[in-house]
Design an enzyme around this catalytic site. Structure first.
Site, PDB file in Angstrom:
ATOM      1  N   LYS A 171       0.512  11.638   5.158  1.00  0.00           N
ATOM      2  CA  LYS A 171       0.778  10.590   6.190  1.00  0.00           C
ATOM      3  C   LYS A 171       1.391   9.312   5.329  1.00  0.00           C
ATOM      4  O   LYS A 171       2.223   8.666   6.116  1.00  0.00           O
ATOM      5  CB  LYS A 171      -0.510  10.091   6.938  1.00  0.00           C
ATOM      6  CG  LYS A 171      -0.536   9.109   7.915  1.00  0.00           C
ATOM      7  CD  LYS A 171      -1.712   8.142   8.185  1.00  0.00           C
ATOM      8  CE  LYS A 171      -1.754   7.139   7.122  1.00  0.00           C
ATOM      9  NZ  LYS A 171      -2.787   6.289   7.358  1.00  0.00           N
ATOM     10  N   LYS A 178       0.847  -1.278  -0.037  1.00  0.00           N
ATOM     11  CA  LYS A 178       0.007   0.194   0.088  1.00  0.00           C
ATOM     12  C   LYS A 178       0.970   1.410   0.011  1.00  0.00           C
ATOM     13  O   LYS A 178       0.432   2.321  -0.618  1.00  0.00           O
ATOM     14  CB  LYS A 178      -0.885   0.088   1.188  1.00  0.00           C
ATOM     15  CG  LYS A 178      -1.799   1.274   1.367  1.00  0.00           C
ATOM     16  CD  LYS A 178      -2.643   1.527   0.153  1.00  0.00           C
ATOM     17  CE  LYS A 178      -3.575   2.860   0.252  1.00  0.00           C
ATOM     18  NZ  LYS A 178      -4.602   2.531   1.125  1.00  0.00           N
TER      19      LYS A 178
END
Length: 275
Positions: free
Chosen positions: A222, A147
């Site tokens: 993030k 991811k």
């Protein structure tokens, strides 16, 4: 939770309460610290003695691979109240998703899954009930690794496309013309043909609605922090990750953190709308 309770969905006040009444638990949380608290905190999913009811935990949070691997060890060190078939110990799969809010609503998410292959195969029908694609990535933490690599590539791609559009506009070429060129030549990519960052070029994407919705800039920042930290820990040079991290971090500091990350075209490169 009141909204769900009013619709007849069973609710619990704590994660440990969920674990006492569930065979499979799925979590999706903002950060590694949240995940650790929900699983191992005072009222956590696996903090109610050594014998657990859930056979399978699925964590679809986007977190660092190291946390996913530590959590896998913690879950496998617990026991099961009832053993059955492959479920001799509780297992956890790290299974972050790609596709964003639109894909979640349409049921077309892609799951990137790390952990036991046996557990993955058993859980595959569950993944396909929530999404369109599911890809086994290998051992624990590999789903999380996949991811952050995917989102790093997505961020760098968006920066490259936005920079090229802004340069083209400054040189007198419309973004619409450049889009046709990109999408019929070697520059074609998701950021140009499916998620174009230039307002007025493509309908149904965040750039067509003032960058509202989509994937928030603060979430991209993030994820880039996770990628940069992972690269640092293994000693890998990732200059594009560092540049992307800096760029999206700057956008957040300037107050664009809730806008879709494709707003980098307007707010960093000062790109113009297509009329």
């Amino acid at each position: 939770m009141r909204m769900f309770a009013e619709r007849g969905v069973p609710t619990e006040e704590t994660p440990s309460g969920i674990a006492k009444t569930s065979d499979v638990v799925i979590t999706m949380l903002p950060s590694s610290s949240h995940v650790l608290d929900v699983y191992t905190g005072p009222n956590g999913l696996i903090n109610d003695g050594n014998l657990l009811r859930p056979m399978l935990f699925i964590d679809s949070s986007t977190i660092d691979p190291q946390t996913s691997r530590r959590l896998s060890v913690a879950v496998s060190n617990c026991g099961l109240k009832q053993k059955k078939d492959i479920w001799q110990i509780p297992m956890i799969l790290d299974a972050p998703v790609s596709g964003g809010v639109l894909a979640a609503e349409a049921g077309t998410l892609t799951f990137m899954v790390g952990g036991s292959e046996e557990a993955y195969l058993a859980a595959k029908p569950l993944f396909l009930s929530m999404g369109k694609n599911t890809i086994y990535c290998g051992g624990a933490g590999n789903g999380s690794a996949a991811k952050i690599c995917n989102n790093l590539a997505m961020a760098v791609s968006m920066l490259g496309v936005s920079e090229a559009f802004a340069l083209g506009q400054s040189l007198g070429i419309t973004a619409g013309t450049l889009t046709k060129i990109f999408n019929s030549s070697s520059a074609r990519c998701w950021s140009s043909d499916s998620y174009n960052p230039v307002p007025g070029v493509m309908e149904g994407v965040p750039s067509s609605r003032n960058y509202i919705g989509g994937f928030a800039t603060k979430l991209m920042a993030k994820d880039l922090n996770l990628a940069a930290q992972s690269a640092k820990e293994i000693g890998l040079k990732c200059p594009l990750a560092s540049q992307a991290q800096e760029t999206f971090g700057e956008l957040c500091k300037e107050g664009h953190e809730t806008k879709d990350f494709s707003c980098v075209f307007r707010h960093y490169y000062s790109g113009k709308d297509e009329h």
